[in-house]
Scaffold this motif. Sequence first.
Motif, short mmCIF file in Angstrom:
data_model
loop_
_atom_site.label_atom_id
_atom_site.label_comp_id
_atom_site.label_asym_id
_atom_site.label_seq_id
_atom_site.Cartn_x
_atom_site.Cartn_y
_atom_site.Cartn_z
N ASP A 67 1.00 -1.25 -0.14
CA ASP A 67 -0.08 -0.15 -0.18
C ASP A 67 0.89 1.10 0.04
O ASP A 67 0.45 2.26 0.47
CB ASP A 67 -0.86 0.16 1.13
CG ASP A 67 -0.06 -0.27 2.50
OD1 ASP A 67 1.01 -0.09 2.41
OD2 ASP A 67 -0.79 0.22 3.62
N TYR A 68 1.94 1.19 -0.72
CA TYR A 68 3.03 2.34 -0.70
C TYR A 68 3.84 2.25 -1.75
O TYR A 68 3.83 1.27 -2.37
CB TYR A 68 3.86 2.18 0.60
CG TYR A 68 4.94 1.00 0.79
CD1 TYR A 68 6.05 1.09 0.12
CD2 TYR A 68 4.26 0.05 1.58
CE1 TYR A 68 6.83 -0.03 0.22
CE2 TYR A 68 5.25 -1.10 1.64
CZ TYR A 68 6.55 -1.37 0.84
OH TYR A 68 7.22 -2.44 0.95
N THR A 69 4.59 3.23 -2.03
CA THR A 69 5.71 3.33 -3.20
C THR A 69 6.87 3.48 -2.66
O THR A 69 7.02 4.05 -1.51
CB THR A 69 5.34 4.30 -4.49
OG1 THR A 69 5.13 5.51 -3.84
CG2 THR A 69 4.01 3.86 -5.17
N ALA A 70 7.96 3.04 -3.31
CA ALA A 70 9.24 3.25 -2.61
C ALA A 70 10.29 3.85 -3.71
O ALA A 70 10.05 3.58 -4.85
CB ALA A 70 9.67 1.89 -2.03
N GLU A 71 11.25 4.78 -3.15
CA GLU A 71 12.18 5.13 -4.22
C GLU A 71 13.47 5.21 -3.45
O GLU A 71 13.61 5.46 -2.27
CB GLU A 71 11.68 6.47 -4.48
CG GLU A 71 11.70 7.83 -3.60
CD GLU A 71 11.32 8.88 -4.03
OE1 GLU A 71 10.93 9.00 -5.49
OE2 GLU A 71 10.86 10.07 -3.45
N LEU A 72 14.53 5.14 -4.08
CA LEU A 72 15.73 5.31 -3.54
C LEU A 72 16.29 6.53 -3.57
O LEU A 72 15.95 7.36 -4.35
CB LEU A 72 17.03 4.53 -4.46
CG LEU A 72 18.24 4.15 -3.93
CD1 LEU A 72 18.05 3.21 -2.64
CD2 LEU A 72 19.29 3.50 -5.03
N GLY B 98 27.03 10.84 0.22
CA GLY B 98 27.15 9.51 -0.51
C GLY B 98 26.33 8.36 0.06
O GLY B 98 26.53 7.19 -0.56
N SER B 99 25.68 8.76 0.91
CA SER B 99 24.75 7.75 1.71
C SER B 99 23.49 7.32 0.96
O SER B 99 23.39 7.94 0.20
CB SER B 99 24.23 8.34 3.24
OG SER B 99 23.75 9.41 3.00
N THR B 100 22.85 6.28 1.26
CA THR B 100 21.90 5.77 0.44
C THR B 100 20.53 5.22 1.47
O THR B 100 20.76 4.98 2.60
CB THR B 100 22.34 4.45 -0.11
OG1 THR B 100 23.30 4.62 -1.22
CG2 THR B 100 20.87 3.83 -0.96
N ASP B 101 19.62 5.68 1.20
CA ASP B 101 18.10 5.44 1.97
C ASP B 101 17.15 5.26 1.01
O ASP B 101 17.19 5.33 -0.15
CB ASP B 101 18.11 6.82 2.85
CG ASP B 101 17.15 6.48 4.02
OD1 ASP B 101 16.76 5.31 4.26
OD2 ASP B 101 16.66 7.39 4.55
N VAL B 102 16.14 4.79 1.72
CA VAL B 102 14.65 4.58 0.94
C VAL B 102 13.54 5.34 1.31
O VAL B 102 13.67 5.39 2.77
CB VAL B 102 14.59 3.01 0.79
CG1 VAL B 102 13.06 2.93 0.37
CG2 VAL B 102 15.43 2.33 0.28
N ARG B 103 12.77 5.96 0.51
CA ARG B 103 12.06 6.78 1.18
C ARG B 103 10.45 6.16 0.47
O ARG B 103 10.50 5.66 -0.68
CB ARG B 103 12.06 8.32 0.64
CG ARG B 103 10.62 9.31 0.94
CD ARG B 103 11.35 10.64 0.42
NE ARG B 103 11.52 10.74 -0.97
CZ ARG B 103 12.26 11.73 -1.40
NH1 ARG B 103 12.85 12.33 -0.61
NH2 ARG B 103 12.43 11.82 -2.52
N ILE B 104 9.68 5.92 1.35
CA ILE B 104 8.33 5.58 0.98
C ILE B 104 7.20 6.57 1.21
O ILE B 104 7.19 7.62 1.70
CB ILE B 104 7.72 4.26 1.77
CG1 ILE B 104 7.46 4.88 3.28
CG2 ILE B 104 8.98 3.10 1.79
CD1 ILE B 104 6.71 3.58 4.10
N LEU B 105 6.38 6.44 0.11
CA LEU B 105 5.15 7.27 0.19
C LEU B 105 3.88 6.50 0.28
O LEU B 105 3.55 5.56 -0.55
CB LEU B 105 5.07 8.08 -1.25
CG LEU B 105 4.11 9.26 -1.22
CD1 LEU B 105 4.16 10.30 -0.48
CD2 LEU B 105 3.78 9.71 -2.72
N ALA C 179 5.45 10.92 3.50
CA ALA C 179 6.67 10.18 3.10
C ALA C 179 7.36 10.04 4.39
O ALA C 179 7.26 10.67 5.35
CB ALA C 179 7.60 11.33 2.48
N GLN C 180 8.10 8.82 4.55
CA GLN C 180 8.81 8.21 5.55
C GLN C 180 10.15 7.76 5.01
O GLN C 180 10.22 7.12 3.93
CB GLN C 180 8.05 7.06 6.11
CG GLN C 180 6.64 7.25 6.76
CD GLN C 180 6.12 6.07 7.49
OE1 GLN C 180 6.54 5.33 8.18
NE2 GLN C 180 4.92 5.86 6.91
#
Length: 558
Positions: free
Chosen positions: A6-11, A17-24, A29-30
């Motif tokens: 029930d969400y979408t995710a993006e890098l 240079g750090s990497t994270d994932v954001r969901i909507l 947004a989280q």
Amino acid sequence: MAAEMDYTAELVQGTDGSTDVRILRDGRAQHMGGRRGRENELRRVVEIPVEGALPVFLGAGLGAGLADLLDRTSGPVAVIDAEEPIGALTGVPGKWRDDPRIFWIAEDDPGVALSRLTRWQLRHGGLPFAPIRDPFYARLRPGLYRELADRLEMSLKFDFWNRARYPKFRSKVPRVMLLTSSYFLMGELEAACTRLGYATSLVQLPSQEVGSQEFVESILAEILSFRPDFVLTINHLGVDKEGILTALLARMELPLASWFVDNPHLILYVYENLASDWVTLFTWDVDNIESLKAQGFSRVHYLPLATDPHRFAHAPNTAPARDVSFVGNSMLYKVRAKLRHYDFPPVLLADLKELGRAFMLSGALSVARFLEEERPMYVEAFRALPDVDARLAFETLITWQATLLYRLERVRELLPFKPLLVGDPGWHEILPPGGWTYHRELNYYADLPKFYPATRINFNCTSQQMKGAVNQRVFDVPVCGGFLLTDHRRQMEALFEPGREIVCYQEPGEISGLVRHYLSHDGERARIVQAARSRILAEHTYDLRLKSLVRTMRSIYG
């Protein structure tokens, strides 16, 4: 099962240079880890023990914590992560999922995930879980990750396993946990326990619960409350095929006694994790002992069938209602059903009747051994059957075909005496009409105790699944006052004295003469029935069998 997202995710790439994932989700947004995501993952695994516990990641995250833990231990480690969109972005599942040290669970059903975790736990010695919570995953799906974390932390806090290890057989009165089932013999054992004054706990084990975390906790709670000396079942009934229960009992050092009163090799082949120092088998057929030991069971004991004289109560003054009867299946429908359900190759079926007859006459104890030793031309086709189930089905088919022919030859000898045949309607198809009567199958408990004493000669011919052992009828008929004429079995003399306590025929040609003789000698029949009944009451009741079983278990585990 894949989760319904029930969400979408993006890098998200940070300026450092750090990497994270954001969901909507729902317009909000989280972030999975934020700027300190990897640092937080490493912090969460610092205190996780690498020995004496089973680490369980509740969400794989960015994989930093997982990588750090695997640098410090050779495993095993479990990961529960059902978030496919996130995993596709981080690449963590693709990197670690096939690592032999990792048990990866992608289920979004907490019950299924717990069941799989429990099986994994038992494969690794039943060590307590050490859950690794990730706040992001707990917020994302609390019904999965938070619930699992709470349940797993209970496992770490309360070491049920050590609490369940306690001394056994410290009292003169044994404490028996019975795994109940619908099998007829379990009722006899329950009644025997009551008469003998044994402390008992009856546990019904629905198959759908075996292996789940709920099942483990419930069975542990019952064991801790009742504190049995051992667990008892019949034919491995109530024991799950994946070996969860046997592994659980071994972890608790609680013995399991399984009494086989049917062919164990047609039952045990579907079970895993069979052999254990905490499993003791009993078999009604002494011929099975060596073959069971060859399967890895170190503790196998002979325990023949018996009877319950309370259920099969003595009825000495019953007026005879018929001269001769046979209670038994023709096996015709069983053979046909097996042929319908399995697509055996024509080469194995071309001489089905001949194979059945040859096995009937053979001294081989199993169809597989019979084919190897006496019909090698069929071995290649037999071994080429697709799986173990198909091979055992073919063995069963030949055994039933042999039993059909065996019984038909012997029942034909009864026709001059106008017998009553009680069983399946298949008798109408294999016997000529006239000269005999038919009755549908009778209820074992409600009908047979009254039926046997009302017959002058109860006829018996044993199934070919047992070449040497005696069947249940040998005990049931005499104890309630009925006379039995039975086929001779190799193990007969260890149980009865032929001629004085039991009358046997060796070949079909002897049957008519014996029937004619005993129909005209009422006094001889009565003396033999009384002698057999006295022997049964002295040596062959289920109370006595249960006493013997308990003595054996006490001598091993006490």
